[in-house]
Design a protein around this motif. Structure first.
Motif, mmCIF file in Angstrom:
data_model
loop_
_atom_site.group_PDB
_atom_site.id
_atom_site.type_symbol
_atom_site.label_atom_id
_atom_site.label_comp_id
_atom_site.label_asym_id
_atom_site.label_seq_id
_atom_site.Cartn_x
_atom_site.Cartn_y
_atom_site.Cartn_z
ATOM 1 N N GLN A 140 -0.789 12.084 -14.403
ATOM 2 C CA GLN A 140 -1.226 12.760 -15.627
ATOM 3 C C GLN A 140 -2.700 12.422 -15.906
ATOM 4 N N ALA A 141 -3.046 11.158 -15.751
ATOM 5 C CA ALA A 141 -4.439 10.747 -16.001
ATOM 6 C C ALA A 141 -5.385 11.442 -15.021
ATOM 7 N N MET A 142 -4.937 11.615 -13.785
ATOM 8 C CA MET A 142 -5.763 12.312 -12.782
ATOM 9 C C MET A 142 -5.966 13.776 -13.196
ATOM 10 N N TYR A 143 -4.874 14.366 -13.696
ATOM 11 C CA TYR A 143 -4.926 15.765 -14.136
ATOM 12 C C TYR A 143 -5.907 15.934 -15.283
ATOM 13 N N ASP A 144 -5.882 14.954 -16.194
ATOM 14 C CA ASP A 144 -6.683 15.047 -17.414
ATOM 15 C C ASP A 144 -8.112 14.534 -17.245
ATOM 16 N N ALA A 145 -8.433 13.941 -16.095
ATOM 17 C CA ALA A 145 -9.696 13.189 -15.964
ATOM 18 C C ALA A 145 -10.926 14.051 -16.240
ATOM 19 N N GLU A 146 -11.817 13.454 -17.007
ATOM 20 C CA GLU A 146 -13.129 14.053 -17.228
ATOM 21 C C GLU A 146 -13.976 13.681 -16.005
ATOM 22 N N VAL A 147 -14.637 14.633 -15.382
ATOM 23 C CA VAL A 147 -15.348 14.336 -14.134
ATOM 24 C C VAL A 147 -16.779 14.880 -14.134
ATOM 25 N N GLY A 148 -17.573 14.343 -13.197
ATOM 26 C CA GLY A 148 -18.930 14.836 -12.965
ATOM 27 C C GLY A 148 -19.175 14.785 -11.479
ATOM 28 N N ASP A 149 -20.422 14.726 -11.072
ATOM 29 C CA ASP A 149 -20.744 14.576 -9.645
ATOM 30 C C ASP A 149 -21.318 13.184 -9.433
ATOM 31 N N ASP A 150 -20.487 12.298 -8.901
ATOM 32 C CA ASP A 150 -20.877 10.890 -8.795
ATOM 33 C C ASP A 150 -21.898 10.642 -7.681
ATOM 34 N N VAL A 151 -22.082 11.599 -6.788
ATOM 35 C CA VAL A 151 -23.131 11.445 -5.774
ATOM 36 C C VAL A 151 -24.463 11.904 -6.359
ATOM 37 N N THR A 182 0.819 -1.215 0.000
ATOM 38 C CA THR A 182 0.000 0.000 0.000
ATOM 39 C C THR A 182 0.854 1.267 0.000
ATOM 40 N N VAL A 183 2.175 1.122 0.135
ATOM 41 C CA VAL A 183 3.030 2.315 0.259
ATOM 42 C C VAL A 183 3.411 2.911 -1.095
ATOM 43 N N THR A 184 3.009 2.262 -2.164
ATOM 44 C CA THR A 184 3.366 2.745 -3.508
ATOM 45 C C THR A 184 2.817 4.148 -3.747
ATOM 46 N N ARG A 185 3.583 4.928 -4.518
ATOM 47 C CA ARG A 185 3.157 6.293 -4.887
ATOM 48 C C ARG A 185 2.583 6.244 -6.293
ATOM 49 N N PRO A 186 1.607 7.098 -6.581
ATOM 50 C CA PRO A 186 1.066 7.097 -7.949
ATOM 51 C C PRO A 186 2.159 7.411 -8.979
ATOM 52 N N SER A 187 2.159 6.665 -10.065
ATOM 53 C CA SER A 187 3.169 6.853 -11.108
ATOM 54 C C SER A 187 2.903 8.159 -11.861
ATOM 55 N N PRO A 188 3.899 8.652 -12.595
ATOM 56 C CA PRO A 188 3.668 9.853 -13.419
ATOM 57 C C PRO A 188 2.474 9.681 -14.362
#
Ligand SMILES: *Cc1c(COP(=O)(O)O)cnc(C)c1O
Length: 330
Positions: A22-33, A12-18
Motif C-alpha cells: 500500500q505504501a508503495m502504491y501511495d508513494a510520492e516520487v520524483g527523479d532521484d537521479v 531474504t525470501v520474505t514477501r512485502p507485506s500488505p
C-alpha cells in the motif's frame, strides 16, 4: 507434494507485506537521479539519524553498498582486514579485488564466532619498510552471517574501533543484519554503528523490504558515494516506490525478537532430534545433522549449506507454528 515448503533458506525470501504494498502504491516520487525523490530523501534522513550519521545513500543491494565503501576506502593494492568468511570476502564475487582493487587479509575469529580480537587487528597491520603492503581498512560484520548470525556488543565494537584507529585504519561495518544484533542485545542500533567511517545496512533481510540497502557516512563521503553508485549503474529514478516499503519495514525492527525466539525453538528441536547445533544468537541456526539439504527439501524444509554446515534462517514469513511443523516433519 501434499504440504507446502517451509522456507528457511534465508531472511531474504520474505514477501512485502500488505502495508508495504500500500505504501508503495501511495508513494510520492520524483527523479532521484536527476535531482530529488521526496520519499527516498525521507528514508535517507531517517536511516542516517537512526544509525547516528550525518548522511545516508540508498543502494539497490548490500553488495553494492559494501563495494562503494571499499572503493572509497582503498587505493590500488591496499590491504584490508576482514574476519574469516566475511561476506565481502566469500560472497561478493571478489569485487573487493576486481573493482575496489584491495588485497584481503583474513582475520581469525579468535574472540569468538565472527569476532577478531583488537590485538589481532593491531597485529595484522605490518610495520615494515617502504615496500611493505599498506593496510588501510578494517571491515567488520555484525551480525556475522557465516558464523551463524553471531553478534558483538558495543564494548567490543568500541575496542575494535580503537585498535583500528590506533593503527591508522579506516573502518567499514557490514551491518547487513546489525538490526538483529541491536535487538538481541537490547540496545539502540546506533550503539553498534557509531564511530565507523561507513556502515552498510540491509533493508531486504530480516526487515522484509523487497529491495535495498543503505550506506551511511559523513556528508562529503555520501556525495562521493552517490557518484560511484551512478558509475556502477545503481542510480534509480522513481526510487520512492522502493523507499516507501523500507520506511514501513523500519517500523518493525522490534519484531526481529520473534525471529530470534523461533531460531532458539528450532535449535532446541533439532538438538532433541540428534543434530549438533550452535546456540543461535539471532535468527540464524548453523547445524550438522543426519539429513542433507536435499533430504530436508523432500520433507518440505528448505535450508542451505554454508561453510560445510546446514543453515536455517528464521524470518517474518515463518511463524512459530511453521517451526513446530518443520520439527514434526523431522
Ligand atoms: C546479504 C548480505 C550482504 C549483501 O546484501 P545483498 O543485498 O544480497 O547484496 C552483505 N553482507 C552480509 C553479511 C549479508 O548477509
Amino acid at each position: 507434494m501434499h504440504f507446502s515448503t517451509i522456507d528457511l533458506r534465508s531472511d531474504t525470501v520474505t514477501r512485502p507485506s500488505p502495508e508495504m504494498r500500500q505504501a508503495m502504491y501511495d508513494a510520492e516520487v520524483g527523479d532521484d537521479v536527476l535531482d530529488h525523490d521526496p520519499t527516498m530523501a525521507r528514508l535517507e534522513e531517517r536511516v542516517a539519524d537512526v544509525l547516528g550519521y550525518e548522511s545516508a545513500l540508498w543502494v539497490p543491494s548490500g553488495s553494492m553498498g559494501n563495494l562503494i565503501a571499499l572503493m572509497m576506502h582503498l587505493r590500488r593494492g591496499d590491504a584490508f582486514l576482514a574476519p574469516e568468511h566475511a561476506h565481502v570476502l566469500d560472497s561478493e564475487l571478489g569485487t573487493a579485488a576486481w573493482l575496489a582493487q584491495g588485497i584481503p587479509r583474513i582475520l581469525p575469529h579468535d574472540a569468538g564466532p565472527g569476532r577478531p580480537t583488537p590485538e589481532t587487528v593491531a597485529a595484522a597491520v605490518s610495520d615494515g619498510p617502504y615496500f611493505t603492503l599498506t593496510t588501510t581498512l578494517l571491515c567488520l560484520e555484525n551480525t556475522h552471517n557465516f558464523a551463524g548470525g553471531a553478534v558483538f556488543d558495543a564494548e567490543e565494537w568500541t575496542a575494535l574501533l580503537a585498535a583500528a584507529r590506533e593503527r591508522g585504519l579506516s573502518v567499514h561495518l557490514d551491518g547487513a543484519r546489525v538490526w538483529n544484533a541491536a535487538v538481541a542485545l537490547g540496545v539502540p542500533v546506533s550503539d553498534l554503528t557509531r564511530g565507523a567511517d561507513t556502515v552498510q545496512v540491509c533493508l531486504s533481510k530480516g526487515l522484509g523490504a523487497p529491495v535495498g540497502s543503505m550506506l551511511v557516512s559523513d556528508a562529503a563521503r555520501i556525495t562521493e558515494a552517490r557518484r560511484i553508485r551512478k558509475m556502477l549503474g545503481g542510480g534509480v529514478r522513481q526510487g520512492g516506490v522502493l523507499a516507501a516499503a523500507s520506511l514501513v519495514a523500519l517500523d518493525t525492527v522490534d519484531s526481529l525478537a520473534d525471529d530470534h525466539a523461533h531460531a532458539r525453538l528450532l535449535a532446541d528441536g533439532l538438538r532433541e532430534r540428534g543434530w549438533t547445533v550452535d546456540e543461535p544468537q539471532t535468527n540464524i541456526v548453523l547445524a550438522d545433522g543426519p539429513l542433507t539439504v536435499a533430504e530436508l527439501a523432500d520433507l518440505g524444509i528448505a535450508a542451505v549449506g554454508v561453510v560445510g554446515r546446514t543453515r536455517f534462517v528464521t524470518h517474518r514469513d515463518v511463524s512459530r507454528s511453521d517451526i513446530e511443523d518443520a520439527l514434526s516433519r523431522l
